[in-house]
Scaffold this motif. Structure first.
Motif, PDB file in Angstrom:
ATOM      1  N   LEU A 250       0.860  -1.184   0.000  1.00 56.11           N
ATOM      2  CA  LEU A 250       0.000   0.000   0.000  1.00 56.11           C
ATOM      3  C   LEU A 250       0.896   1.235   0.000  1.00 56.11           C
ATOM      4  O   LEU A 250       1.740   1.393   0.886  1.00 56.11           O
ATOM      5  CB  LEU A 250      -0.890   0.004   1.238  1.00 56.11           C
ATOM      6  N   THR A 251       0.718   2.100  -0.987  1.00 58.93           N
ATOM      7  CA  THR A 251       1.568   3.283  -1.119  1.00 58.93           C
ATOM      8  C   THR A 251       0.831   4.522  -0.643  1.00 58.93           C
ATOM      9  O   THR A 251      -0.204   4.899  -1.197  1.00 58.93           O
ATOM     10  CB  THR A 251       2.005   3.472  -2.588  1.00 58.93           C
ATOM     11  N   ILE A 252       1.361   5.141   0.406  1.00 59.10           N
ATOM     12  CA  ILE A 252       0.788   6.371   0.950  1.00 59.10           C
ATOM     13  C   ILE A 252       1.769   7.504   0.723  1.00 59.10           C
ATOM     14  O   ILE A 252       2.943   7.405   1.103  1.00 59.10           O
ATOM     15  CB  ILE A 252       0.489   6.250   2.454  1.00 59.10           C
ATOM     16  N   VAL A 253       1.320   8.568   0.082  1.00 55.97           N
ATOM     17  CA  VAL A 253       2.153   9.750  -0.156  1.00 55.97           C
ATOM     18  C   VAL A 253       1.544  10.923   0.592  1.00 55.97           C
ATOM     19  O   VAL A 253       0.416  11.337   0.307  1.00 55.97           O
ATOM     20  CB  VAL A 253       2.262  10.063  -1.658  1.00 55.97           C
ATOM     21  N   ASP A 254       2.286  11.426   1.564  1.00 49.18           N
ATOM     22  CA  ASP A 254       1.916  12.668   2.227  1.00 49.18           C
ATOM     23  C   ASP A 254       2.727  13.761   1.530  1.00 49.18           C
ATOM     24  O   ASP A 254       3.931  13.886   1.776  1.00 49.18           O
ATOM     25  CB  ASP A 254       2.263  12.595   3.715  1.00 49.18           C
ATOM     26  N   PRO A 255       2.104  14.539   0.645  1.00 49.38           N
ATOM     27  CA  PRO A 255       2.860  15.491  -0.188  1.00 49.38           C
ATOM     28  C   PRO A 255       3.222  16.751   0.589  1.00 49.38           C
ATOM     29  O   PRO A 255       2.627  17.812   0.418  1.00 49.38           O
ATOM     30  CB  PRO A 255       1.892  15.794  -1.328  1.00 49.38           C
ATOM     31  N   VAL A 256       4.222  16.622   1.444  1.00 56.55           N
ATOM     32  CA  VAL A 256       4.607  17.711   2.349  1.00 56.55           C
ATOM     33  C   VAL A 256       5.245  18.833   1.536  1.00 56.55           C
ATOM     34  O   VAL A 256       6.421  18.776   1.187  1.00 56.55           O
ATOM     35  CB  VAL A 256       5.573  17.201   3.428  1.00 56.55           C
ATOM     36  N   MET A 257       4.466  19.878   1.228  1.00 52.62           N
ATOM     37  CA  MET A 257       4.958  20.963   0.384  1.00 52.62           C
ATOM     38  C   MET A 257       4.706  22.347   0.957  1.00 52.62           C
ATOM     39  O   MET A 257       5.382  23.305   0.585  1.00 52.62           O
ATOM     40  CB  MET A 257       4.322  20.881  -1.009  1.00 52.62           C
ATOM     41  N   GLY A 258       3.711  22.477   1.843  1.00 53.05           N
ATOM     42  CA  GLY A 258       3.402  23.807   2.362  1.00 53.05           C
ATOM     43  C   GLY A 258       2.248  23.775   3.329  1.00 53.05           C
ATOM     44  O   GLY A 258       1.664  22.722   3.608  1.00 53.05           O
ATOM     45  N   ASP A 259       1.900  24.945   3.851  1.00 53.59           N
ATOM     46  CA  ASP A 259       0.789  25.063   4.795  1.00 53.59           C
ATOM     47  C   ASP A 259       0.389  26.538   4.899  1.00 53.59           C
ATOM     48  O   ASP A 259       1.162  27.426   4.515  1.00 53.59           O
ATOM     49  CB  ASP A 259       1.195  24.532   6.167  1.00 53.59           C
ATOM     50  N   HIS A 260      -0.814  26.774   5.389  1.00 55.16           N
ATOM     51  CA  HIS A 260      -1.316  28.137   5.596  1.00 55.16           C
ATOM     52  C   HIS A 260      -1.211  28.980   4.323  1.00 55.16           C
ATOM     53  O   HIS A 260      -0.908  30.177   4.365  1.00 55.16           O
ATOM     54  CB  HIS A 260      -0.572  28.815   6.740  1.00 55.16           C
ATOM     55  N   GLY A 261      -1.434  28.353   3.178  1.00 56.59           N
ATOM     56  CA  GLY A 261      -1.454  29.059   1.911  1.00 56.59           C
ATOM     57  C   GLY A 261      -0.103  29.333   1.282  1.00 56.59           C
ATOM     58  O   GLY A 261      -0.024  29.968   0.233  1.00 56.59           O
ATOM     59  N   LYS A 262       0.985  28.851   1.897  1.00 62.90           N
ATOM     60  CA  LYS A 262       2.326  29.144   1.386  1.00 62.90           C
ATOM     61  C   LYS A 262       3.137  27.865   1.204  1.00 62.90           C
ATOM     62  O   LYS A 262       3.039  26.926   1.987  1.00 62.90           O
ATOM     63  CB  LYS A 262       3.061  30.084   2.345  1.00 62.90           C
ATOM     64  N   ARG A 263       3.937  27.885   0.165  1.00 58.19           N
ATOM     65  CA  ARG A 263       4.872  26.784  -0.081  1.00 58.19           C
ATOM     66  C   ARG A 263       6.045  26.893   0.889  1.00 58.19           C
ATOM     67  O   ARG A 263       6.521  27.977   1.189  1.00 58.19           O
ATOM     68  CB  ARG A 263       5.346  26.878  -1.543  1.00 58.19           C
ATOM     69  N   TYR A 264       6.513  25.731   1.400  1.00 58.67           N
ATOM     70  CA  TYR A 264       7.673  25.749   2.282  1.00 58.67           C
ATOM     71  C   TYR A 264       8.898  26.262   1.531  1.00 58.67           C
ATOM     72  O   TYR A 264       9.062  26.014   0.325  1.00 58.67           O
ATOM     73  CB  TYR A 264       7.975  24.344   2.819  1.00 58.67           C
ATOM     74  N   LYS A 265       9.772  26.976   2.227  1.00 60.69           N
ATOM     75  CA  LYS A 265      10.944  27.575   1.605  1.00 60.69           C
ATOM     76  C   LYS A 265      11.852  26.519   0.967  1.00 60.69           C
ATOM     77  O   LYS A 265      12.513  26.788  -0.028  1.00 60.69           O
ATOM     78  CB  LYS A 265      11.731  28.382   2.639  1.00 60.69           C
ATOM     79  N   THR A 266      11.901  25.335   1.544  1.00 64.12           N
ATOM     80  CA  THR A 266      12.766  24.278   1.027  1.00 64.12           C
ATOM     81  C   THR A 266      12.202  23.607  -0.221  1.00 64.12           C
ATOM     82  O   THR A 266      12.910  22.844  -0.882  1.00 64.12           O
ATOM     83  CB  THR A 266      13.002  23.200   2.098  1.00 64.12           C
ATOM     84  N   TYR A 267      10.922  23.904  -0.540  1.00 65.36           N
ATOM     85  CA  TYR A 267      10.294  23.257  -1.686  1.00 65.36           C
ATOM     86  C   TYR A 267      10.267  24.203  -2.880  1.00 65.36           C
ATOM     87  O   TYR A 267       9.500  25.160  -2.916  1.00 65.36           O
ATOM     88  CB  TYR A 267       8.870  22.796  -1.330  1.00 65.36           C
ATOM     89  N   THR A 268      11.102  23.899  -3.856  1.00 69.17           N
ATOM     90  CA  THR A 268      11.138  24.691  -5.076  1.00 69.17           C
ATOM     91  C   THR A 268       9.899  24.401  -5.920  1.00 69.17           C
ATOM     92  O   THR A 268       9.222  23.377  -5.734  1.00 69.17           O
ATOM     93  CB  THR A 268      12.389  24.362  -5.903  1.00 69.17           C
ATOM     94  N   ILE A 269       9.628  25.283  -6.859  1.00 68.36           N
ATOM     95  CA  ILE A 269       8.506  25.049  -7.783  1.00 68.36           C
ATOM     96  C   ILE A 269       8.720  23.761  -8.561  1.00 68.36           C
ATOM     97  O   ILE A 269       7.792  22.980  -8.782  1.00 68.36           O
ATOM     98  CB  ILE A 269       8.347  26.253  -8.733  1.00 68.36           C
ATOM     99  N   SER A 270       9.957  23.513  -8.940  1.00 71.87           N
ATOM    100  CA  SER A 270      10.276  22.297  -9.683  1.00 71.87           C
ATOM    101  C   SER A 270      10.012  21.051  -8.852  1.00 71.87           C
ATOM    102  O   SER A 270       9.463  20.056  -9.353  1.00 71.87           O
ATOM    103  CB  SER A 270      11.745  22.335 -10.125  1.00 71.87           C
ATOM    104  N   LEU A 271      10.387  21.089  -7.571  1.00 70.64           N
ATOM    105  CA  LEU A 271      10.161  19.939  -6.699  1.00 70.64           C
ATOM    106  C   LEU A 271       8.669  19.707  -6.499  1.00 70.64           C
ATOM    107  O   LEU A 271       8.201  18.560  -6.479  1.00 70.64           O
ATOM    108  CB  LEU A 271      10.869  20.149  -5.363  1.00 70.64           C
ATOM    109  N   CYS A 272       7.904  20.781  -6.364  1.00 64.93           N
ATOM    110  CA  CYS A 272       6.454  20.646  -6.234  1.00 64.93           C
ATOM    111  C   CYS A 272       5.840  19.997  -7.469  1.00 64.93           C
ATOM    112  O   CYS A 272       4.951  19.152  -7.362  1.00 64.93           O
ATOM    113  CB  CYS A 272       5.813  22.010  -5.989  1.00 64.93           C
ATOM    114  N   LYS A 273       6.316  20.380  -8.643  1.00 62.74           N
ATOM    115  CA  LYS A 273       5.800  19.784  -9.875  1.00 62.74           C
ATOM    116  C   LYS A 273       6.138  18.303  -9.949  1.00 62.74           C
ATOM    117  O   LYS A 273       5.333  17.484 -10.387  1.00 62.74           O
ATOM    118  CB  LYS A 273       6.356  20.528 -11.096  1.00 62.74           C
TER     119      LYS A 273
END
Length: 287
Positions: free
Chosen positions: A105-128
């Protein structure tokens, strides 16, 4: 019949202080009778939510050789569970891990941001590139910010109608995963909810959350870990969602009552015994 606990390959970061990621995933899965096998993607002295001078070590060279060793030792996993990734290279490593265990069973928690903002460590490319991982997932657990990032929509903080939310859940499922759970959604009836969609049954569920005027780091990790453990133990999706929601309410209210620094996370340790009890869980609703 399997003569051992179910195993979960937990591909997440390890933050030493702050009760999030592997530091909560390991005890939660363990107390639920599931064996967590931690594969750290990065090691941090603390989480990054409010602490200064955080010591950070990227471990992009770890997961791939670990996978090769597990394969050489013929070690099996019932689930592959991914979270925070510190580089695009780790997307490839996670994909390799998922494809090495196609029955898990594959579970992906796409940890990318919160409160309407992308985390600083997550580039646009990484999000894509996160979409590549989501495509291979059976189950994803974004928050509303991450839902917007995955759908490439502008984040809108306004409460959603049931139909608006259902449309977004269907779009997320169309990306690949058969099960989608979005946490902390405010609906137009002025309730905060954890909501889920099960494509196999074409069913939508929600579990209402009690409102507490504070935000703690790591609550998404706690929620997702309990859902993972519950599903592996045979719970239905709505029961798994409610188990995770009720535990978080307990831990958050306990922590809030003591007025501790929010950066320290929820008081997980005294709350864990609740997960060992048989609870009547029947407050979930059809969305």
């Amino acid at each position: 019949m399997r003569k051992r606990p179910a195993r979960v390959a937990a591909i997440h970061d390890l933050s030493g202080f702050g009760r999030c990621s592997l530091s909560v995933i390991i005890p939660i899965l363990s107390v639920m009778g599931i064996q967590p096998v931690p594969l750290p993607t990065a090691v941090l002295s603390t989480h990054t939510g409010g602490f200064q001078n955080v010591v950070f070590r990227d471990l992009s060279d770890f997961v791939e050789p670990a996978l090769k060793q597990y394969q050489s030792e013929h070690l099996g996993f019932e689930s592959v569970y991914t979270g925070f990734l510190s580089s695009e290279q780790q997307i490839d490593h996670c994909l390799d891990f998922i494809r090495a265990y196609p029955k898990a069973l594959t579970i992906v928690d796409p940890v990318m941001g919160d409160h309407g903002k992308r985390y600083k460590t997550y580039t646009i490319s990484l999000c894509k590139r996160m979409k590549e991982l989501v495509k291979e997932a059976d189950f994803i657990t974004p928050n509303p910010t991450e839902m917007s990032l995955l759908l490439e929509e502008e984040y809108d903080p306004r409460p959603m109608t049931h139909q608006e939310l259902k449309t977004k859940l269907l779009k997320l499922s169309d990306m690949g995963p058969s099960t989608v759970v979005v946490t902390g959604v405010e609906l137009a009836d002025m309730t905060i909810n954890n909501v889920g969609y099960d494509r196999e049954r074409n069913s939508f569920w929600r579990v209402k959350c009690s409102y507490v005027p504070v935000s703690y780091p790591g609550t998404g990790d706690v929620f997702c870990s309990i859902v993972v453990g519950s599903i592996l133990k045979g719970d239905s999706l709505p029961i798994a969602m409610e188990r995770a929601t009720r535990f978080l309410e307990l831990a958050i209210k306990r922590t809030f009552s003591y007025g501790t620094d929010t950066r320290y996370g929820v008081m997980l340790e005294p709350s864990l015994p609740w997960l060992c009890q048989e609870q009547v869980l029947d407050k979930y609703e059809i969305l």
